[in-house]
Write a protein that holds these residues in place. Sequence first.
Motif, PDB file in Angstrom:
ATOM      1  N   ARG A 128      -9.428   9.965  14.528  1.00 34.48           N
ATOM      2  CA  ARG A 128      -9.371  11.607  14.632  1.00 34.48           C
ATOM      3  C   ARG A 128      -9.830  12.645  14.846  1.00 34.48           C
ATOM      4  O   ARG A 128     -10.791  12.508  15.882  1.00 34.48           O
ATOM      5  CB  ARG A 128      -9.555  12.450  12.707  1.00 34.48           C
ATOM      6  CG  ARG A 128      -9.010  11.724  11.839  1.00 34.48           C
ATOM      7  CD  ARG A 128      -9.859  11.106  10.295  1.00 34.48           C
ATOM      8  NE  ARG A 128      -9.151  10.203   9.445  1.00 34.48           N
ATOM      9  CZ  ARG A 128     -10.231  10.127   8.141  1.00 34.48           C
ATOM     10  NH1 ARG A 128     -11.121  10.209   8.417  1.00 34.48           N
ATOM     11  NH2 ARG A 128      -9.185   9.037   7.821  1.00 34.48           N
TER      12      ARG A 128
ATOM     13  N   ALA B 205      -2.205   7.421   4.669  1.00 33.55           N
ATOM     14  CA  ALA B 205      -3.405   6.646   5.467  1.00 33.55           C
ATOM     15  C   ALA B 205      -2.496   5.443   6.668  1.00 33.55           C
ATOM     16  O   ALA B 205      -1.458   5.519   6.483  1.00 33.55           O
ATOM     17  CB  ALA B 205      -4.428   5.908   5.018  1.00 33.55           C
TER      18      ALA B 205
ATOM     19  N   GLN C 112     -10.352   1.556   8.445  1.00 31.27           N
ATOM     20  CA  GLN C 112     -10.651   2.595   8.254  1.00 31.27           C
ATOM     21  C   GLN C 112     -11.372   3.717   9.211  1.00 31.27           C
ATOM     22  O   GLN C 112     -11.244   4.290   9.479  1.00 31.27           O
ATOM     23  CB  GLN C 112     -11.290   2.668   7.298  1.00 31.27           C
ATOM     24  CG  GLN C 112     -11.731   3.729   7.053  1.00 31.27           C
ATOM     25  CD  GLN C 112     -12.477   3.892   5.177  1.00 31.27           C
ATOM     26  OE1 GLN C 112     -12.996   2.426   4.915  1.00 31.27           O
ATOM     27  NE2 GLN C 112     -13.152   4.711   4.827  1.00 31.27           N
ATOM     28  N   ARG C 113     -12.184   2.448  10.041  1.00 31.96           N
ATOM     29  CA  ARG C 113     -13.129   2.443  11.415  1.00 31.96           C
ATOM     30  C   ARG C 113     -12.075   3.063  12.272  1.00 31.96           C
ATOM     31  O   ARG C 113     -13.118   3.867  12.852  1.00 31.96           O
ATOM     32  CB  ARG C 113     -13.726   1.372  11.450  1.00 31.96           C
ATOM     33  CG  ARG C 113     -15.077   2.086  12.942  1.00 31.96           C
ATOM     34  CD  ARG C 113     -16.040   0.808  13.130  1.00 31.96           C
ATOM     35  NE  ARG C 113     -15.239  -0.424  13.968  1.00 31.96           N
ATOM     36  CZ  ARG C 113     -15.406  -1.370  12.908  1.00 31.96           C
ATOM     37  NH1 ARG C 113     -15.755  -1.949  11.965  1.00 31.96           N
ATOM     38  NH2 ARG C 113     -14.734  -2.473  13.864  1.00 31.96           N
ATOM     39  N   GLN C 114     -11.144   2.272  12.433  1.00 32.48           N
ATOM     40  CA  GLN C 114     -10.227   2.599  13.599  1.00 32.48           C
ATOM     41  C   GLN C 114      -9.360   4.408  13.774  1.00 32.48           C
ATOM     42  O   GLN C 114      -9.261   4.755  14.431  1.00 32.48           O
ATOM     43  CB  GLN C 114      -9.446   1.656  13.679  1.00 32.48           C
ATOM     44  CG  GLN C 114      -9.157   0.354  14.099  1.00 32.48           C
ATOM     45  CD  GLN C 114     -10.378   0.325  15.283  1.00 32.48           C
ATOM     46  OE1 GLN C 114     -11.120   0.671  16.203  1.00 32.48           O
ATOM     47  NE2 GLN C 114     -11.500  -0.289  14.851  1.00 32.48           N
ATOM     48  N   ASP C 115      -8.968   4.479  12.555  1.00 36.12           N
ATOM     49  CA  ASP C 115      -8.333   6.302  11.736  1.00 36.12           C
ATOM     50  C   ASP C 115      -9.654   7.039  12.550  1.00 36.12           C
ATOM     51  O   ASP C 115      -9.025   7.894  12.282  1.00 36.12           O
ATOM     52  CB  ASP C 115      -8.197   5.967  10.257  1.00 36.12           C
ATOM     53  CG  ASP C 115      -6.475   4.577   9.907  1.00 36.12           C
ATOM     54  OD1 ASP C 115      -5.570   4.078  11.056  1.00 36.12           O
ATOM     55  OD2 ASP C 115      -6.338   4.416   8.626  1.00 36.12           O
ATOM     56  N   GLN C 116     -10.965   6.108  11.855  1.00 42.27           N
ATOM     57  CA  GLN C 116     -11.619   8.076  11.952  1.00 42.27           C
ATOM     58  C   GLN C 116     -12.181   8.105  13.169  1.00 42.27           C
ATOM     59  O   GLN C 116     -12.234   9.159  13.616  1.00 42.27           O
ATOM     60  CB  GLN C 116     -13.418   6.699  11.167  1.00 42.27           C
ATOM     61  CG  GLN C 116     -13.591   7.056   9.696  1.00 42.27           C
ATOM     62  CD  GLN C 116     -14.369   6.635   9.157  1.00 42.27           C
ATOM     63  OE1 GLN C 116     -15.266   6.012   9.510  1.00 42.27           O
ATOM     64  NE2 GLN C 116     -14.799   6.610   7.191  1.00 42.27           N
ATOM     65  N   ALA C 117     -11.551   6.832  14.143  1.00 39.29           N
ATOM     66  CA  ALA C 117     -12.126   7.109  15.400  1.00 39.29           C
ATOM     67  C   ALA C 117     -10.941   7.886  16.073  1.00 39.29           C
ATOM     68  O   ALA C 117     -10.787   8.534  16.908  1.00 39.29           O
ATOM     69  CB  ALA C 117     -12.614   5.977  16.134  1.00 39.29           C
TER      70      ALA C 117
END
Length: 295
Positions: A295, A53, A288-293
């Motif tokens: 993708r 990550a 984690q929210r920024q990583d998901q956004a």
Amino acid sequence: MTGISDFKTPAGRTRYFEAYDRAMRDCPEPDAALDVDSRHGTTRVYRYGQGDAPPIVLLPGLMNTSASFGPLIPALAAHRQVYAVDTLGEAGRSVQTAPFQDIPDRARCLEDVLAQLELRDVHLLGGSTGGWHAFNQAIHAPDRIASISALDPTTVTAKFSGSTQWYSVLTMVLNQDWVWRRFMRWSAGADIADRPDVRLVLAGIRNYRPRVPFQVCPSDDEIRSIRVPVLTMFGARSVVHDSAVAASRLRALLPQADVEVLPEAGHYLFLRPDDRARIVDRVLTFVQRQDQAAR
């Protein structure tokens, strides 16, 4: 500006690194200690944790070092890689070799470090002046960062309080342990002067001569220009600035920012275990929210 930061005397350098080694013994053992070249010198970076990550990069407060994040590193590194930086131009194991010309130069320096480490989409997490550095990066060199998180950042949306400026002059003029202890107790809300990481800050102030552009509040337009996601947490009991004003102005200038005020926290935002747990949970959830956004 001209001049290069360095220790005032060889004896002072020795005293400082004795304090540095003591403070680092209280931190987790890093997986790697890296000396990263940039246009302004060599920056010491410690790497912790594993995983693919995007990493969290830790930026310490004024005259502080990676050691200041010791209480947070284990919980953060359990979830992703963490890189802790000794800020170039301030006391620590980083070595400045060329002068900084202006405030944007400080962002270019960190950009060089991230480039040498081949890091992209990083999440910056800065405390106090480290929070100012995170905002400075988002303004002047945002290409490699995915988000910034700032813990009671100073001189972003509020100036240092008059009491802080008065104490700063008093401590520098008298330079006695009792004055520094009183200042630390006042600023932290607790007697922390005997902690190794705090003794390290004092050793840096006494033995190191920084030559860096002094931090000033960004302009309103510069703050409005920030496009990366922002999480900022303030201490309601912080005395180094008016945290209510700082939080209110940031909400007004950057409505999309996630801004929280911890009601029982002072400027040393993760001094209390409950606040420390809250910070870790908020930061990990946020990144984690920024990583998901993305993708």
